[in-house]
Design a protein around this motif. Structure first.
Motif, PDB file in Angstrom:
ATOM      1  N   GLY A  20      52.575  35.744 -46.320  1.00 47.86           N
ATOM      2  CA  GLY A  20      51.653  35.023 -45.464  1.00 47.86           C
ATOM      3  C   GLY A  20      50.652  35.939 -44.765  1.00 47.86           C
ATOM      4  O   GLY A  20      49.795  35.493 -44.023  1.00 47.86           O
ATOM      5  N   GLN A  21      50.757  37.239 -45.028  1.00 51.56           N
ATOM      6  CA  GLN A  21      49.832  38.180 -44.401  1.00 51.56           C
ATOM      7  C   GLN A  21      48.513  38.264 -45.167  1.00 51.56           C
ATOM      8  O   GLN A  21      48.505  38.266 -46.389  1.00 51.56           O
ATOM      9  CB  GLN A  21      50.447  39.584 -44.372  1.00 51.56           C
ATOM     10  N   ASP A  40      50.458  53.138 -65.222  1.00 49.50           N
ATOM     11  CA  ASP A  40      49.019  53.338 -65.320  1.00 49.50           C
ATOM     12  C   ASP A  40      48.366  53.498 -63.949  1.00 49.50           C
ATOM     13  O   ASP A  40      47.567  54.387 -63.722  1.00 49.50           O
ATOM     14  CB  ASP A  40      48.396  52.161 -66.054  1.00 49.50           C
ATOM     15  N   TYR A  41      48.714  52.577 -63.045  1.00 50.38           N
ATOM     16  CA  TYR A  41      48.182  52.670 -61.693  1.00 50.38           C
ATOM     17  C   TYR A  41      49.318  52.565 -60.698  1.00 50.38           C
ATOM     18  O   TYR A  41      50.330  51.914 -60.956  1.00 50.38           O
ATOM     19  CB  TYR A  41      47.147  51.566 -61.439  1.00 50.38           C
ATOM     20  N   THR A  42      49.111  53.224 -59.567  1.00 47.40           N
ATOM     21  CA  THR A  42      50.168  53.267 -58.571  1.00 47.40           C
ATOM     22  C   THR A  42      49.697  52.652 -57.270  1.00 47.40           C
ATOM     23  O   THR A  42      48.638  52.998 -56.756  1.00 47.40           O
ATOM     24  CB  THR A  42      50.587  54.730 -58.314  1.00 47.40           C
ATOM     25  N   LEU A  43      50.522  51.738 -56.768  1.00 50.29           N
ATOM     26  CA  LEU A  43      50.231  51.135 -55.471  1.00 50.29           C
ATOM     27  C   LEU A  43      51.096  51.812 -54.419  1.00 50.29           C
ATOM     28  O   LEU A  43      52.300  51.971 -54.594  1.00 50.29           O
ATOM     29  CB  LEU A  43      50.541  49.638 -55.504  1.00 50.29           C
ATOM     30  N   LEU A  44      50.466  52.203 -53.324  1.00 53.91           N
ATOM     31  CA  LEU A  44      51.210  52.795 -52.226  1.00 53.91           C
ATOM     32  C   LEU A  44      51.804  51.686 -51.376  1.00 53.91           C
ATOM     33  O   LEU A  44      51.084  50.872 -50.821  1.00 53.91           O
ATOM     34  CB  LEU A  44      50.305  53.646 -51.362  1.00 53.91           C
ATOM     35  N   VAL A  45      53.097  51.672 -51.260  1.00 53.40           N
ATOM     36  CA  VAL A  45      53.755  50.561 -50.595  1.00 53.40           C
ATOM     37  C   VAL A  45      54.137  50.885 -49.151  1.00 53.40           C
ATOM     38  O   VAL A  45      54.329  49.998 -48.343  1.00 53.40           O
ATOM     39  CB  VAL A  45      55.009  50.121 -51.393  1.00 53.40           C
ATOM     40  N   PHE A  46      54.167  52.161 -48.805  1.00 54.71           N
ATOM     41  CA  PHE A  46      54.561  52.552 -47.434  1.00 54.71           C
ATOM     42  C   PHE A  46      53.884  51.694 -46.363  1.00 54.71           C
ATOM     43  O   PHE A  46      54.555  51.164 -45.484  1.00 54.71           O
ATOM     44  CB  PHE A  46      54.234  54.024 -47.174  1.00 54.71           C
ATOM     45  N   PRO A  47      52.546  51.578 -46.425  1.00 51.02           N
ATOM     46  CA  PRO A  47      51.894  50.841 -45.335  1.00 51.02           C
ATOM     47  C   PRO A  47      52.179  49.342 -45.380  1.00 51.02           C
ATOM     48  O   PRO A  47      51.911  48.648 -44.402  1.00 51.02           O
ATOM     49  CB  PRO A  47      50.406  51.111 -45.549  1.00 51.02           C
ATOM     50  N   LEU A  48      52.699  48.838 -46.502  1.00 51.14           N
ATOM     51  CA  LEU A  48      52.897  47.395 -46.627  1.00 51.14           C
ATOM     52  C   LEU A  48      54.289  46.943 -46.198  1.00 51.14           C
ATOM     53  O   LEU A  48      54.511  45.772 -45.913  1.00 51.14           O
ATOM     54  CB  LEU A  48      52.669  46.968 -48.081  1.00 51.14           C
ATOM     55  N   SER A  49      55.188  47.918 -46.178  1.00 49.38           N
ATOM     56  CA  SER A  49      56.593  47.518 -46.028  1.00 49.38           C
ATOM     57  C   SER A  49      56.850  46.799 -44.703  1.00 49.38           C
ATOM     58  O   SER A  49      57.729  45.962 -44.618  1.00 49.38           O
ATOM     59  CB  SER A  49      57.512  48.731 -46.165  1.00 49.38           C
ATOM     60  N   ARG A  50      56.056  47.123 -43.695  1.00 50.34           N
ATOM     61  CA  ARG A  50      56.331  46.480 -42.402  1.00 50.34           C
ATOM     62  C   ARG A  50      56.070  44.973 -42.440  1.00 50.34           C
ATOM     63  O   ARG A  50      56.693  44.206 -41.721  1.00 50.34           O
ATOM     64  CB  ARG A  50      55.564  47.135 -41.271  1.00 50.34           C
ATOM     65  N   TYR A  51      55.165  44.544 -43.322  1.00 51.83           N
ATOM     66  CA  TYR A  51      54.901  43.104 -43.428  1.00 51.83           C
ATOM     67  C   TYR A  51      56.087  42.391 -44.066  1.00 51.83           C
ATOM     68  O   TYR A  51      56.268  41.202 -43.908  1.00 51.83           O
ATOM     69  CB  TYR A  51      53.644  42.817 -44.247  1.00 51.83           C
ATOM     70  N   PHE A  52      56.859  43.136 -44.820  1.00 54.26           N
ATOM     71  CA  PHE A  52      57.996  42.539 -45.511  1.00 54.26           C
ATOM     72  C   PHE A  52      59.279  42.704 -44.702  1.00 54.26           C
ATOM     73  O   PHE A  52      60.280  42.095 -45.009  1.00 54.26           O
ATOM     74  CB  PHE A  52      58.177  43.207 -46.888  1.00 54.26           C
ATOM     75  N   LYS A  54      61.140  45.207 -44.769  1.00 49.11           N
ATOM     76  CA  LYS A  54      62.150  45.836 -45.620  1.00 49.11           C
ATOM     77  C   LYS A  54      61.771  47.283 -45.860  1.00 49.11           C
ATOM     78  O   LYS A  54      60.650  47.697 -45.572  1.00 49.11           O
ATOM     79  CB  LYS A  54      62.230  45.105 -46.959  1.00 49.11           C
ATOM     80  N   ARG A  55      62.688  48.031 -46.432  1.00 43.86           N
ATOM     81  CA  ARG A  55      62.390  49.423 -46.747  1.00 43.86           C
ATOM     82  C   ARG A  55      61.342  49.466 -47.866  1.00 43.86           C
ATOM     83  O   ARG A  55      61.234  48.533 -48.658  1.00 43.86           O
ATOM     84  CB  ARG A  55      63.664  50.135 -47.193  1.00 43.86           C
ATOM     85  N   PRO A  56      60.579  50.546 -47.940  1.00 40.66           N
ATOM     86  CA  PRO A  56      59.521  50.651 -48.947  1.00 40.66           C
ATOM     87  C   PRO A  56      60.003  50.379 -50.371  1.00 40.66           C
ATOM     88  O   PRO A  56      59.337  49.673 -51.128  1.00 40.66           O
ATOM     89  CB  PRO A  56      59.038  52.097 -48.806  1.00 40.66           C
ATOM     90  N   GLU A  57      61.191  50.917 -50.724  1.00 41.09           N
ATOM     91  CA  GLU A  57      61.688  50.736 -52.087  1.00 41.09           C
ATOM     92  C   GLU A  57      61.876  49.255 -52.408  1.00 41.09           C
ATOM     93  O   GLU A  57      61.466  48.778 -53.472  1.00 41.09           O
ATOM     94  CB  GLU A  57      63.037  51.454 -52.284  1.00 41.09           C
ATOM     95  N   GLU A  58      62.494  48.546 -51.466  1.00 42.69           N
ATOM     96  CA  GLU A  58      62.735  47.119 -51.708  1.00 42.69           C
ATOM     97  C   GLU A  58      61.426  46.346 -51.772  1.00 42.69           C
ATOM     98  O   GLU A  58      61.250  45.463 -52.607  1.00 42.69           O
ATOM     99  CB  GLU A  58      63.609  46.535 -50.578  1.00 42.69           C
ATOM    100  N   THR A  59      60.541  46.712 -50.864  1.00 40.57           N
ATOM    101  CA  THR A  59      59.236  46.053 -50.840  1.00 40.57           C
ATOM    102  C   THR A  59      58.535  46.225 -52.182  1.00 40.57           C
ATOM    103  O   THR A  59      57.973  45.280 -52.747  1.00 40.57           O
ATOM    104  CB  THR A  59      58.363  46.666 -49.731  1.00 40.57           C
ATOM    105  N   ALA A  60      58.563  47.449 -52.699  1.00 40.38           N
ATOM    106  CA  ALA A  60      57.909  47.742 -53.966  1.00 40.38           C
ATOM    107  C   ALA A  60      58.507  46.902 -55.082  1.00 40.38           C
ATOM    108  O   ALA A  60      57.785  46.365 -55.928  1.00 40.38           O
ATOM    109  CB  ALA A  60      58.034  49.229 -54.284  1.00 40.38           C
ATOM    110  N   GLU A  61      59.846  46.762 -55.068  1.00 41.64           N
ATOM    111  CA  GLU A  61      60.515  45.938 -56.072  1.00 41.64           C
ATOM    112  C   GLU A  61      60.013  44.499 -56.024  1.00 41.64           C
ATOM    113  O   GLU A  61      59.710  43.887 -57.050  1.00 41.64           O
ATOM    114  CB  GLU A  61      62.045  45.943 -55.852  1.00 41.64           C
ATOM    115  N   ILE A  62      59.911  43.981 -54.810  1.00 40.08           N
ATOM    116  CA  ILE A  62      59.503  42.585 -54.660  1.00 40.08           C
ATOM    117  C   ILE A  62      58.091  42.374 -55.200  1.00 40.08           C
ATOM    118  O   ILE A  62      57.820  41.455 -55.967  1.00 40.08           O
ATOM    119  CB  ILE A  62      59.573  42.154 -53.173  1.00 40.08           C
ATOM    120  N   ILE A  63      57.193  43.288 -54.796  1.00 41.32           N
ATOM    121  CA  ILE A  63      55.804  43.132 -55.237  1.00 41.32           C
ATOM    122  C   ILE A  63      55.696  43.309 -56.747  1.00 41.32           C
ATOM    123  O   ILE A  63      55.052  42.528 -57.445  1.00 41.32           O
ATOM    124  CB  ILE A  63      54.888  44.155 -54.529  1.00 41.32           C
TER     125      ILE A  63
END
Length: 613
Positions: A20-21, A40-52, A54-63
RNA sequence: GGUUCCGUAGCUCAGCUGGAUAGAGCAUCAGAUUUCUAAUCUGACGGUCACAGGUUCGAAUCCUGUCGGGAUCACCA
């Protein structure tokens, strides 16, 4: 439009659905995956994890999971710490290439409403152009090209400093010792001839000064004024004062300047003649450099401008008048000094003229954005100028930039025209072209060409070496220019990039006529091909950024990188001997696109491509 | 002294809107050509990102200070 942009938008949408963010695509960091990792391309998830939450690793899995299931272009993903590596489907790459090849003038920015003025090259008409001018001219030209490509309408101007004491020195020397010599009679290029007299004046003046130092008058001045300097040190410092108050030659030169200002016919005639020689010489040099100006302003016409602006400024209380009649601006509130804008005798100073010229240009062309390409020794001057125009509320005042560049020095130290310690532009150009010719002859690739064609190729290669050498570095850096090194033709150089282009052209020649055929069946896309397409996708954004930051070196580095990737591709993969028809079609289309962008980006640097070399 | 720019490999430079083990070229050494141009490609060697603090999960990158170098601070242009 751009495929990468689209991907960012997709990710932004995905995050919106998942949390919802609202996250703007511009705030996502998406970079090509490092080669040690899968993807091929890498998304940095660190800054996004707070919206989820969850920890960055889990957030990355979800996305990653969401993207894979909902978007066709994402084929696979893996997560390492907070890095989400995305793998694209082959269709993505084919589609991206197809889209680029189908775009007219790929990389061209949307039309911008603001007109831009770029001023570069402000030569004095008392000597030939030298290495410092070359840096200035190449920067100015390149910035103009980049701005145009980014969608601006650009007006290229120069201001020619064709009046003043320095010019009078050359004139006086010619009058006294020239014996009526002309470019025609001497066979010498006009700007060089006039430059010789400038040097000659200095020589004669120094002789006069030396003689004078032996007089009682000089000794007395030394005794009276000196504190702790040796005689030599003192007279070195006193030189300027001597020119103004004792020198016979100095007096004559100053008188000539006064007569010029009074428009004494004899002086005007001499001035027009010698200026004509120099300007003709400049014209030839500009042509060799491949640059031109939409409009040249001459200081002899503009040096009186700006006085009405001084009146206006007084009225608006932006300026104030001292008791002696001189006019000033007080900038102490912004941590700068008081600065004079009109002398007590009512004559202009440099900045008065610049104020007038800015208005004149706005009147002439309606340029709401103005870029001055001038050496960094004038940073303070331009700060003051821009501040004045702001306080006078000029419509263009908020968009004035000083693109300042560092001095060009020789390994032996600073260049000094008066002492003949310079690298002249023409000589340098001739040298790099000669170097290209030597090298090309050793290679012997040009046997089936006419002499004219060969000459044109040598010129393109030599100029590419020179221009690339100068433009690849950040303008702010002071550069120490070693003439020998500048003509390198291998490695990170202009010719290296030309060579990639030539290799492609050679392939295309062998196919007969260039035809882009369907390649949608191509299934074996490899890392070299992906990396080329990925670079090509960056091009439009790069143009905008380079225009924004006035940074030709960004274009130069891009072109080098693309050429490097192509050379690598070329050594690993066959184009004409490809495994399948689809592969061949794909590689021809890709190669051709690379060639187009190499040519296009080098064009922005003023570098032209040869078809063979 | 004030202001400002620069400081990354022996040399020339990227990277600087903070992200994975800091990248190229030159130079040095070793390799690659019956096949699309070898001005090319591969490998080796080479780093206290000037220094010291700070912010941060994370600093070459941002902040502060120090050092070194340049520019500038004219009734010159």
């Amino acid at each position: 439009m751009n495929t990468l942009h689209k991907l960012k938008k997709d990710i932004s949408e995905a995050i919106n659905v998942l949390t919802g963010q609202e996250i703007s695509p511009a705030n996502l960091t998406l970079t090509p995956t490092k080669k040690e990792f899968e993807g091929d391309y890498t998304l940095l998830v660190f800054p996004l994890s707070r919206y989820f939450g969850k920890r960055p690793e889990e957030t990355a899995e979800i996305i990653g999971d969401y993207l894979k299931n909902n978007y066709d272009i994402i084929d696979n993903y893996n997560v390492i710490k907070g890095f989400l590596n995305l793998g694209f489907s082959k269709d993505y790459w084919l589609y991206a290439l197809k889209e680029m090849t189908g775009t007219q003038d790929y990389g061209k920015g949307e039309h911008k409403s603001k007109k831009v003025m770029v001023e570069y090259s402000s030569p004095n008409t008392n000597k030939p152009l030298h290495l410092g001018h070359i840096r200035n001219i190449l920067l100015g030209w390149s910035v103009s090209q980049i701005l145009e490509k980014a969608g601006y309408e650009v007006v290229k101007t120069q201001i020619v400093n064709d009046r003043g004491i320095a010019i009078c020195k050359s004139m006086l020397a010619w009058q006294k010792w020239g014996d009526g010599v002309t470019p025609e009679s001497s066979g010498k290029k006009g700007d060089f001839l006039v430059g010789d007299f400038y040097v000659l004046f200095d020589k004669k003046f120094n002789e006069e000064y030396q003689e004078w130092q032996k007089t009682d008058e000089a000794k007395k001045i030394f005794e009276e004024n000196n504190e702790k300097l040796t005689e030599e040190q003192f007279f070195k410092k006193y030189k300027n004062e001597y020119f103004n108050s004792h020198s016979v030659l100095g007096a004559e030169a100053r008188e000539m300047l006064l007569n010029w200002e009074k428009k004494v016919p004899e002086v005007m005639k001499l001035w027009e003649m010698m200026n004509g020689w120099v300007l003709q010489g400049f014209e030839e040099t500009f042509e060799k450099l491949g640059v031109y100006f939409d409009k040249s302003y001459f200081e002899s016409n503009t040096y009186q401008l700006g006085k009405d602006i001084v009146d206006e400024g007084l009225e608006k209380s932006v300026f104030y008048k001292e008791n002696d009649g001189s006019v000033w601006i007080d900038l102490e509130d912004i941590n700068m000094d008081k600065k004079i804008v009109l002398r007590s005798d009512g004559t202009s100073v440099y900045i008065t003229q610049d104020m007038g010229t800015a208005d004149l240009r706005f009147k002439d062309f309606g340029t709401e954005k103005m870029i001055y390409v001038v050496g960094d020794e004038q940073e303070y001057h331009f700060k003051v100028l821009f501040e004045i125009m702001k306080r006078l509320k000029r419509p263009y005042a908020d968009d004035m930039y000083h693109l300042s560049y560092g001095m060009v020095e020789l390994p032996t130290g600073k260049m000094k025209s008066r002492e003949g310690k310079v690298v002249d532009a023409d000589d340098l150009i001739a040298e790099v072209i000669l170097e290209a010719e030597k090298s090309a002859k050793e290679r012997g690739e040009l046997e089936n060409t006419t002499e004219e064609e060969r000459a044109a190729i040598y010129e393109k290669i030599g100029m590419a070496a020179l221009k690339f050498f100068i433009l690849k570095v950040n303008p702010k850096r002071r550069m120490i220019f070693n003439p020998e090194e500048s003509v390198d033709l291998q490695g990170q150089t202009g010719p290296y990039i030309q060579n990639a282009y030539v290799r492609i052209k050679s392939i295309i020649r062998k196919t007969g006529k260039l035809e882009i055929k369907d390649f949608s069946d191509y299934a074996g896309i490899n890392e070299y091909e992906k990396s080329l397409i990925s670079s090509l996708s960056d091009y439009p954004e790069l143009i905008q950024q380079a225009a924004e930051e006035l940074e030709p070196s960004a274009i130069a580095n891009f072109a080098y990188d693309l050429a490097k990737k192509y050379h690598k591709f070329y050594s690993e993969v066959r184009v004409l001997g490809a495994e399948t028809e689809a592969a061949k079609n794909f590689r021809i289309a890709l190669s051709n696109m690379v060639a187009n962008i190499l040519r296009d980006s080098m064009e922005l640097l003023g570098i032209r491509m040869p078809e063979r070399m």
